[in-house]
Write an enzyme that holds these catalytic residues in place. Structure first.
Site, PDB file in Angstrom:
ATOM      1  N   ASP A 187      -0.254   5.174   0.840  1.00 42.68           N
ATOM      2  CA  ASP A 187      -0.526   6.212   1.839  1.00 42.68           C
ATOM      3  C   ASP A 187      -0.547   5.628   3.246  1.00 42.68           C
ATOM      4  O   ASP A 187      -1.335   4.730   3.548  1.00 42.68           O
ATOM      5  CB  ASP A 187      -1.864   6.901   1.548  1.00 42.68           C
ATOM      6  CG  ASP A 187      -1.831   7.695   0.257  1.00 42.68           C
ATOM      7  OD1 ASP A 187      -1.080   8.673   0.197  1.00 42.68           O
ATOM      8  OD2 ASP A 187      -2.533   7.312  -0.698  1.00 42.68           O
ATOM      9  N   LYS A 201     -10.514  -0.748  -2.924  1.00 49.39           N
ATOM     10  CA  LYS A 201     -10.510  -1.231  -1.544  1.00 49.39           C
ATOM     11  C   LYS A 201     -11.719  -0.641  -0.809  1.00 49.39           C
ATOM     12  O   LYS A 201     -12.045   0.519  -1.026  1.00 49.39           O
ATOM     13  CB  LYS A 201      -9.232  -0.793  -0.821  1.00 49.39           C
ATOM     14  CG  LYS A 201      -7.934  -1.237  -1.481  1.00 49.39           C
ATOM     15  CD  LYS A 201      -6.740  -0.623  -0.751  1.00 49.39           C
ATOM     16  CE  LYS A 201      -5.444  -0.882  -1.465  1.00 49.39           C
ATOM     17  NZ  LYS A 201      -4.285  -0.251  -0.799  1.00 49.39           N
ATOM     18  N   THR A 240      -2.712   0.954  -4.439  1.00 51.30           N
ATOM     19  CA  THR A 240      -3.170   2.129  -3.705  1.00 51.30           C
ATOM     20  C   THR A 240      -4.563   2.563  -4.126  1.00 51.30           C
ATOM     21  O   THR A 240      -4.981   2.334  -5.269  1.00 51.30           O
ATOM     22  CB  THR A 240      -2.172   3.294  -3.906  1.00 51.30           C
ATOM     23  OG1 THR A 240      -2.670   4.472  -3.260  1.00 51.30           O
ATOM     24  CG2 THR A 240      -1.957   3.593  -5.385  1.00 51.30           C
ATOM     25  N   SER A 241      -5.268   3.203  -3.203  1.00 56.26           N
ATOM     26  CA  SER A 241      -6.573   3.784  -3.522  1.00 56.26           C
ATOM     27  C   SER A 241      -6.443   5.155  -4.165  1.00 56.26           C
ATOM     28  O   SER A 241      -7.424   5.709  -4.663  1.00 56.26           O
ATOM     29  CB  SER A 241      -7.426   3.903  -2.247  1.00 56.26           C
ATOM     30  OG  SER A 241      -7.749   2.630  -1.748  1.00 56.26           O
ATOM     31  N   ASP A 244      -1.889  -0.278   6.094  1.00 56.28           N
ATOM     32  CA  ASP A 244      -2.066   0.483   7.331  1.00 56.28           C
ATOM     33  C   ASP A 244      -3.523   0.762   7.653  1.00 56.28           C
ATOM     34  O   ASP A 244      -3.820   1.228   8.755  1.00 56.28           O
ATOM     35  CB  ASP A 244      -1.322   1.824   7.241  1.00 56.28           C
ATOM     36  CG  ASP A 244      -2.070   2.840   6.377  1.00 56.28           C
ATOM     37  OD1 ASP A 244      -2.376   3.932   6.877  1.00 56.28           O
ATOM     38  OD2 ASP A 244      -2.354   2.523   5.205  1.00 56.28           O
ATOM     39  N   ASP A 289       0.865  -1.180   0.000  1.00 65.32           N
ATOM     40  CA  ASP A 289       0.000   0.000   0.000  1.00 65.32           C
ATOM     41  C   ASP A 289       0.904   1.234   0.000  1.00 65.32           C
ATOM     42  O   ASP A 289       2.101   1.140   0.306  1.00 65.32           O
ATOM     43  CB  ASP A 289      -0.895  -0.018   1.241  1.00 65.32           C
ATOM     44  CG  ASP A 289      -1.689   1.265   1.407  1.00 65.32           C
ATOM     45  OD1 ASP A 289      -2.396   1.653   0.457  1.00 65.32           O
ATOM     46  OD2 ASP A 289      -1.571   1.884   2.471  1.00 65.32           O
TER      47      ASP A 289
END
Length: 227
Positions: free
Chosen positions: A16, A147, A115-116, A172, A14
């Site tokens: 961020d 996600k 990643t989103s 996270d 991931d």
């Protein structure tokens, strides 16, 4: 060089809050946008946004302000422009993240960024992260279901050509953990802004400092990494 265990096929990162300390930058931009709209973002709404894609985050922000009537497009564009400014000047690595990523690359192990965050902002972040560090990048606007749906992690493993069951995902956020577990990956959780609840299949650590490929390989064997 740290030796990778035979079962470990790839590491899925991931971005961020996991590789870079960017959640604090999102916090700045989101609170600025709320103020621009004449309100203030609640802590509960901010927590709900962590790990979410831009569309979901803007829906949460509008609802939190009681302004559900607002179109999503202008808010997304405002946030994207502000975050691009912040990403260019304010991205810093999370503890242990650069060392682990470097170890993965030195071992010749495939790596993906999952990643989103939308692709335009990811491209800015890659100036810090290093494009050469990832064989595959899956951005939030490049999947049908972001996600917490498992699609992003399943897509990353497919693009790498490896079984998802032999991948370790590092996350996270609750949304990210849910996505990776549902996809079938082993998951290492390293919370940043929001605590992670213990769930079956999730291995929790306070930091990536000291994490190596042997530890990641152990996760595939069901060895608890917590310390």
């Amino acid at each position: 060089m740290t030796q990778t265990r035979p079962g470990l096929a790839a590491v899925l990162f991931d971005m961020d809050g996991t590789l870079v300390d960017s959640e604090r930058l999102w916090d700045v931009a989101l609170r600025e946008l709320a103020a621009e709209y004449g309100g203030s973002l609640s802590d509960a709404a901010r927590v709900a946004m962590v790990g979410s894609d831009a569309t979901t985050s803007m829906r949460i922000l509008h609802a939190d302000l009681g302004q559900q009537w607002r179109p999503l497009g202008p808010s997304q564009e405002w946030i994207a422009a502000r975050m691009a400014q912040l990403f260019r000047t304010g991205l810093v690595w999370r503890p242990g993240a650069l060392g682990l990523l470097s170890a993965v690359r030195a071992a010749g192990l495939p790596a993906a960024l999952v990643t989103s965050t939308a692709r335009p902002l990811v491209e800015v972040a890659l100036e810090t992260l290093g494009r050469e560090n990832f064989d595959v990048v899956v951005a939030g606007d490049e999947v049908r279901s972001p996600k917490p749906d498992p699609e992003p992690y399943r897509l990353a493993a497919s693009l790498l050509g490896v079984p998802i069951e032999r991948c370790v995902a590092i996350e996270d956020s609750r949304a990210g953990v849910t996505s990776a577990l549902a996809a079938g990956a082993a998951v290492l959780g390293v919370p940043s802004e929001v605590p992670l609840d213990p769930v079956e299949g999730l291995h929790l650590l306070e930091t990536l400092t000291g994490v190596d490929l042997t530890l990641l390989g152990n996760l595939l064997s069901g060895v608890d990494a917590a310390r």
